[in-house]
Scaffold this active site. Structure first.
Site, PDB file in Angstrom:
ATOM      1  N   SER A 189       0.823  -1.200   0.000  1.00 46.25           N
ATOM      2  CA  SER A 189       0.000   0.000   0.000  1.00 46.25           C
ATOM      3  C   SER A 189       0.860   1.254   0.000  1.00 46.25           C
ATOM      4  CB  SER A 189      -0.967  -0.043   1.191  1.00 46.25           C
ATOM      5  OG  SER A 189      -1.941   0.966   1.087  1.00 46.25           O
ATOM      6  N   ASP A 330      -9.612  -6.264  -6.574  1.00 53.18           N
ATOM      7  CA  ASP A 330      -9.391  -4.995  -5.896  1.00 53.18           C
ATOM      8  C   ASP A 330     -10.124  -3.895  -6.640  1.00 53.18           C
ATOM      9  OD1 ASP A 330      -8.385  -2.556  -5.031  1.00 53.18           O
ATOM     10  OD2 ASP A 330      -6.470  -2.846  -6.027  1.00 53.18           O
ATOM     11  N   HIS A 383      -6.548  -6.974  -1.139  1.00 58.45           N
ATOM     12  CA  HIS A 383      -5.597  -6.286  -0.271  1.00 58.45           C
ATOM     13  C   HIS A 383      -4.687  -7.283   0.425  1.00 58.45           C
ATOM     14  CE1 HIS A 383      -3.899  -3.352   2.344  1.00 58.45           C
ATOM     15  NE2 HIS A 383      -4.473  -3.816   3.436  1.00 58.45           N
TER      16      HIS A 383
END
Length: 406
Positions: A189, A330, A383
């Protein structure tokens, strides 16, 4: 979402570091070598892996104390790669990666009954094939802390410098036996913003002939929320979580038997990490921080870099190989957007789209480029891809580290 903002999540390239010698005045009270951890509350019996925890001081006078967990490879630590791993946020602790994603242990999937959460071994841990340093980064994250009010605030460029100092000290001062191991840096991330900045500094150091020489490699991973997981109402957990708070969307992780939603996982990890016996076992310094948070909600951090594509382009000229992977479920940072920033670099294709296989099944699709960059999707993952596809992610990592086609 405009392209520059997308890169904030997509450019999660995981980079390695060379070391630049800087003489630092070190406070004797804070110079503490890493300490081994043989047992952990909640884990039955002695740990089946070698764990070390400790602090490395960075900054002009070591005013920033970065906490780390080091897990030796469970295969051949003397020759296996060394990976420095950060978690996103900014402000998310690497305990997330250790116990919820790709580390050597996982919280057990069962309803919380009021006692200390329990843990078991993770058969798909990245530590099966690599030595991994998990760092609570930047300052204020997890168990990392600052000794002055001023040094508690950081930004992308300063944090990159802190990471650079951390690695130099960890390797040269604490663990010189790993100087010759192939070396990578990973993160998920938001960590992708800082990592390429640091890597460029390292690469420039290599060009300048700065010693010691590190076997610089490159690793990339892209992760985000999962479109098929339930959107649980976090307010339901306020009555039984003393640390209840608003939770960022990017932390949505899958429901499992007994652990229904994100709030359950947070409940387990926060109870475990805030237990005094756990902190003592992990060698956390008493009185340095208050309650441990999975992701620090009020981290004093300035996001002063919004796009790192230019860093990726620069690093590609250095001949560093890279692996970029993205879960195909995602919606927050979809894999097609990852493809978009890769396409913007205009590299020629070496091996066009094809399926890659694990255990006789299609694990995803992959494409490679002339600059030694490999992009792979993971079918059904979102994720922190190892959370949804642990066997596939481990197979992918092993093949890539061994210079084999996915």
């Amino acid at each position: 979402m405009e392209f520059s903002k997308m890169c904030l999540y997509f450019s999660n390239l995981y980079y390695t570091f060379l070391f630049f010698f800087v003489l630092l005045e070190i406070s004797p009270q804070l110079v503490v070598a890493g300490s081994p951890v043989k047992y952990l509350p909640g884990f039955k019996g002695p740990l089946p892996f070698e764990l070390e925890t400790g602090y490395i001081g960075v900054g002009e006078a070591d005013e920033v104390q970065l906490y780390y967990y080091f897990v030796k490879s469970q295969s051949n630590p003397k020759v296996d790669p060394l990976i420095l791993w950060f978690t996103g946020g900014p402000g998310c602790s690497t305990l997330n990666a250790i116990a919820l994603q790709l580390g050597p242990m996982m919280f057990d999937d069962r309803e919380y009954n009021g006692s200390l959460p329990t843990l078991s071994s993770n058969p798909y841990a990245y530590t099966k094939v690599a030595n991994v340093i998990f760092v609570d980064f930047p300052v204020g994250t997890g168990f990392s802390y600052a000794t002055t009010v001023k040094s508690n605030h950081s930004n992308n460029l300063q944090a990159g410098d802190h990471a650079y100092q951390f690695l130099r000290k960890w390797l040269i001062t604490e663990h010189p036996e790993y100087l010759n191991n192939p070396f990578y840096v990973g993160g998920d991330s938001y960590s992708g913003i800082t990592l390429p900045i640091v890597t460029q500094v390292i690469s420039d150091g290599i060009d300048a002939g700065i010693k010691p020489w590190i076997d610089l490699k490159l690793l990339k991973g892209i992760v985000a929320a999962h479109i098929l997981e339930p959107n649980c109402d976090q307010s339901l957990y306020g009555s039984r979580r003393s640390l209840a708070r608003k939770l960022p969307l990017e932390l949505n992780i899958p429901a499992k038997p007994g652990v229904k939603c994100l709030g359950d996982w947070l409940h387990l990890s926060e109870i475990w990490a805030n237990d005094e016996n756990v902190r003592e076992a992990l060698h956390v310094r008493k009185g340095t921080i208050g309650a441990w948070e999975k992701c620090r909600s009020n981290l004093p951090f300035t996001m002063n870099v919004n796009n790192t594509i230019s860093y990726h382009a620069y690093l590609s000229t250095k001949g560093l190989k890279s692996l970029i992977y993205s879960g195909d479920h995602d919606m927050m940072t979809p894999f097609i957007s990852t493809q978009a920033w890769i396409k913007s670099l205009n590299y020629s294709i070496a091996d066009d789209w094809r399926p890659w296989i694990v255990n006789g099944q299609v694990a995803g699709y992959t494409r490679s480029f002339s600059n030694q960059m490999t992009f792979a999707t993971l079918k059904g993952a979102g994720h922190t891809a190892p959370t949804w596809a642990p066997a596939e992610c481990l197979a992918m990592l092993k093949r890539w580290l061994s210079n084999k086609p996915l």
